[in-house]
Design a protein around this motif. Structure first.
Motif, PDB file in Angstrom:
ATOM      1  N   GLU A 162       1.405  -1.008   0.062  1.00 41.12           N
ATOM      2  CA  GLU A 162       0.096   0.014  -0.156  1.00 41.12           C
ATOM      3  C   GLU A 162       0.493   1.137   0.093  1.00 41.12           C
ATOM      4  OE1 GLU A 162      -3.207  -0.055  -0.036  1.00 41.12           O
ATOM      5  OE2 GLU A 162      -3.774  -1.930   0.177  1.00 41.12           O
ATOM      6  N   TYR A 163      -0.058   2.376  -0.207  1.00 39.96           N
ATOM      7  CA  TYR A 163       0.971   3.743  -0.650  1.00 39.96           C
ATOM      8  C   TYR A 163       1.230   4.303   0.470  1.00 39.96           C
ATOM      9  CZ  TYR A 163       2.381   8.475  -1.953  1.00 39.96           C
ATOM     10  OH  TYR A 163       3.438   9.928  -1.744  1.00 39.96           O
ATOM     11  N   TYR A 164       0.865   3.997   2.126  1.00 41.50           N
ATOM     12  CA  TYR A 164       1.042   4.250   3.019  1.00 41.50           C
ATOM     13  C   TYR A 164       2.437   3.022   3.643  1.00 41.50           C
ATOM     14  CZ  TYR A 164      -0.913   0.546   5.383  1.00 41.50           C
ATOM     15  OH  TYR A 164      -1.102  -0.514   5.706  1.00 41.50           O
ATOM     16  N   GLU A 165       2.472   2.223   3.394  1.00 36.39           N
ATOM     17  CA  GLU A 165       3.392   1.414   3.852  1.00 36.39           C
ATOM     18  C   GLU A 165       5.012   1.733   2.905  1.00 36.39           C
ATOM     19  OE1 GLU A 165       1.286  -3.260   4.324  1.00 36.39           O
ATOM     20  OE2 GLU A 165       1.594  -2.264   2.228  1.00 36.39           O
ATOM     21  N   LEU A 166       4.589   1.861   2.278  1.00 38.57           N
ATOM     22  CA  LEU A 166       5.811   2.853   1.248  1.00 38.57           C
ATOM     23  C   LEU A 166       6.536   4.192   1.361  1.00 38.57           C
ATOM     24  CD1 LEU A 166       8.064   2.914  -1.551  1.00 38.57           C
ATOM     25  CD2 LEU A 166       6.329   4.068  -2.666  1.00 38.57           C
ATOM     26  N   THR A 194      25.114  -1.334  -0.683  1.00 39.51           N
ATOM     27  CA  THR A 194      23.643  -2.083  -1.157  1.00 39.51           C
ATOM     28  C   THR A 194      22.712  -0.614  -1.996  1.00 39.51           C
ATOM     29  OG1 THR A 194      22.413  -2.691  -0.130  1.00 39.51           O
ATOM     30  CG2 THR A 194      23.934  -4.115  -0.512  1.00 39.51           C
ATOM     31  N   SER A 195      21.857  -1.362  -3.163  1.00 40.73           N
ATOM     32  CA  SER A 195      21.079  -0.135  -3.890  1.00 40.73           C
ATOM     33  C   SER A 195      20.054  -0.075  -2.987  1.00 40.73           C
ATOM     34  CB  SER A 195      20.423  -0.772  -4.531  1.00 40.73           C
ATOM     35  OG  SER A 195      19.243   0.045  -5.182  1.00 40.73           O
ATOM     36  N   ALA A 196      20.217   1.733  -2.368  1.00 45.77           N
ATOM     37  CA  ALA A 196      18.572   2.083  -1.895  1.00 45.77           C
ATOM     38  C   ALA A 196      17.537   1.686  -2.211  1.00 45.77           C
ATOM     39  CB  ALA A 196      19.065   3.807  -1.587  1.00 45.77           C
ATOM     40  N   LEU A 197      16.960   1.303  -3.595  1.00 43.29           N
ATOM     41  CA  LEU A 197      16.092   1.092  -3.790  1.00 43.29           C
ATOM     42  C   LEU A 197      15.401  -0.489  -3.039  1.00 43.29           C
ATOM     43  CD1 LEU A 197      16.034   2.750  -7.092  1.00 43.29           C
ATOM     44  CD2 LEU A 197      14.619   3.460  -5.571  1.00 43.29           C
ATOM     45  N   CYS A 198      16.656  -1.235  -3.432  1.00 42.83           N
ATOM     46  CA  CYS A 198      16.961  -2.091  -3.144  1.00 42.83           C
ATOM     47  C   CYS A 198      16.089  -3.089  -1.144  1.00 42.83           C
ATOM     48  CB  CYS A 198      17.845  -2.722  -3.453  1.00 42.83           C
ATOM     49  SG  CYS A 198      18.172  -5.094  -2.787  1.00 42.83           S
ATOM     50  N   LYS A 199      17.041  -1.847  -0.485  1.00 49.83           N
ATOM     51  CA  LYS A 199      16.513  -2.118   0.548  1.00 49.83           C
ATOM     52  C   LYS A 199      15.423  -1.388   1.203  1.00 49.83           C
ATOM     53  CE  LYS A 199      21.215  -0.241   1.597  1.00 49.83           C
ATOM     54  NZ  LYS A 199      21.961   0.696   2.109  1.00 49.83           N
ATOM     55  N   ILE A 200      14.665  -0.219   0.499  1.00 52.73           N
ATOM     56  CA  ILE A 200      13.108   0.433   0.852  1.00 52.73           C
ATOM     57  C   ILE A 200      12.358  -0.776   0.470  1.00 52.73           C
ATOM     58  CG2 ILE A 200      11.306   1.360   0.125  1.00 52.73           C
ATOM     59  CD1 ILE A 200      13.834   3.508  -1.078  1.00 52.73           C
ATOM     60  N   ASN A 201      12.793  -1.721  -0.722  1.00 57.13           N
ATOM     61  CA  ASN A 201      11.965  -3.415  -1.394  1.00 57.13           C
ATOM     62  C   ASN A 201      12.247  -4.003   0.204  1.00 57.13           C
ATOM     63  OD1 ASN A 201      11.076  -4.118  -3.503  1.00 57.13           O
ATOM     64  ND2 ASN A 201      11.903  -5.817  -3.312  1.00 57.13           N
ATOM     65  N   GLU A 202      12.637  -4.245   0.670  1.00 54.39           N
ATOM     66  CA  GLU A 202      13.450  -5.350   1.577  1.00 54.39           C
ATOM     67  C   GLU A 202      12.294  -4.684   3.135  1.00 54.39           C
ATOM     68  OE1 GLU A 202      17.521  -5.318   2.123  1.00 54.39           O
ATOM     69  OE2 GLU A 202      17.763  -6.380   0.564  1.00 54.39           O
ATOM     70  N   ARG A 203      12.456  -3.193   2.973  1.00 51.31           N
ATOM     71  CA  ARG A 203      11.540  -2.911   3.986  1.00 51.31           C
ATOM     72  C   ARG A 203      10.375  -3.413   4.558  1.00 51.31           C
ATOM     73  NH1 ARG A 203      14.274   1.907   7.518  1.00 51.31           N
ATOM     74  NH2 ARG A 203      15.700   0.465   7.363  1.00 51.31           N
ATOM     75  N   LEU A 204      10.003  -3.140   1.673  1.00 49.58           N
ATOM     76  CA  LEU A 204       8.594  -4.001   2.499  1.00 49.58           C
ATOM     77  C   LEU A 204       8.297  -4.289   2.594  1.00 49.58           C
ATOM     78  CD1 LEU A 204       7.735  -1.396  -0.994  1.00 49.58           C
ATOM     79  CD2 LEU A 204       6.992  -1.029   1.465  1.00 49.58           C
ATOM     80  N   ILE A 205       9.257  -5.833   2.082  1.00 46.73           N
ATOM     81  CA  ILE A 205       8.556  -7.076   2.744  1.00 46.73           C
ATOM     82  C   ILE A 205       8.630  -7.644   4.070  1.00 46.73           C
ATOM     83  CG2 ILE A 205       9.855  -9.609   1.970  1.00 46.73           C
ATOM     84  CD1 ILE A 205      10.281  -8.698  -0.647  1.00 46.73           C
TER      85      ILE A 205
END
Length: 176
Positions: A83-87, A165-176
């Motif tokens: 969800e948007y709020y999770e991002l 590592t990629s900041a975008l990857c770390k945000i993806n990991e945080r979402l998961i």
């Protein structure tokens, strides 16, 4: 690649079994070997290795169709789209002044994206989630050796790896 290290943090000649490693390539290969050995599954107890193998086998043999109504983890709300709020929450948790990965995208840049860009980013993350994939570049890291205070700088074991590592990857990991 150790050519990017400035002179103040340059790795000195490393010594292994009475042999000096002076060239950057030799030092990089030696440190990579030390990191690889430290990270090896061989360092786990036999009991843990058996548990790990069992879990990996179960995971590989489980159904992957998240649209089915089977009573397994893949059919739960845990696999819904983000969800948007999770991002936004994941982005807010990121620390400023972190070194970026190879893509040179920083958390500060991501934090200043407009809402429309965040919505596109959310679509991107959900596409990755639905397809159960990640970009191959996210599997790569820049590994920098940092000297452990109070240890002999000439010993390869005196360095700990820091992975960028990629900041975008770390945000993806945080979402998961």
């Amino acid at each position: 690649n150790m050519n990017g290290i400035n002179n103040s943090s340059k790795i000195p000649t490393l010594k292994v079994n009475g042999v000096n490693c002076e060239e950057n390539q030799e030092k990089a290969e030696l440190l990579a070997e030390i990191i690889e050995n430290t990270s090896s599954d061989n360092n786990y107890s036999q009991k843990f290795q058996q548990h790990k193998t069992t879990q990996e086998t179960q995971w590989k043999n489980s159904p992957t169709d998240v649209t089915s109504n089977n009573n397994y983890a893949g059919s739960t709300e845990l696999n819904n789209n983000f969800e948007y709020y999770e991002l936004i929450s994941a982005i807010k948790q990121c620390k400023n002044n972190s070194a970026p990965g190879q893509d040179n995208i920083t958390y500060e840049l991501i934090k200043h994206l407009p809402k429309s860009a965040n919505k596109q980013l959310l679509q991107f993350y959900n596409k990755l989630w639905q397809e159960q994939t990640i970009p191959p570049e996210w599997k790569e890291a820049i590994i920098l050796p940092f000297h452990k205070a109070g240890t002999d700088k000439t010993l390869p074991s005196s360095y700990r790896p820091i992975s960028l590592t990629s900041a975008l990857c770390k945000i993806n990991e945080r979402l998961i």
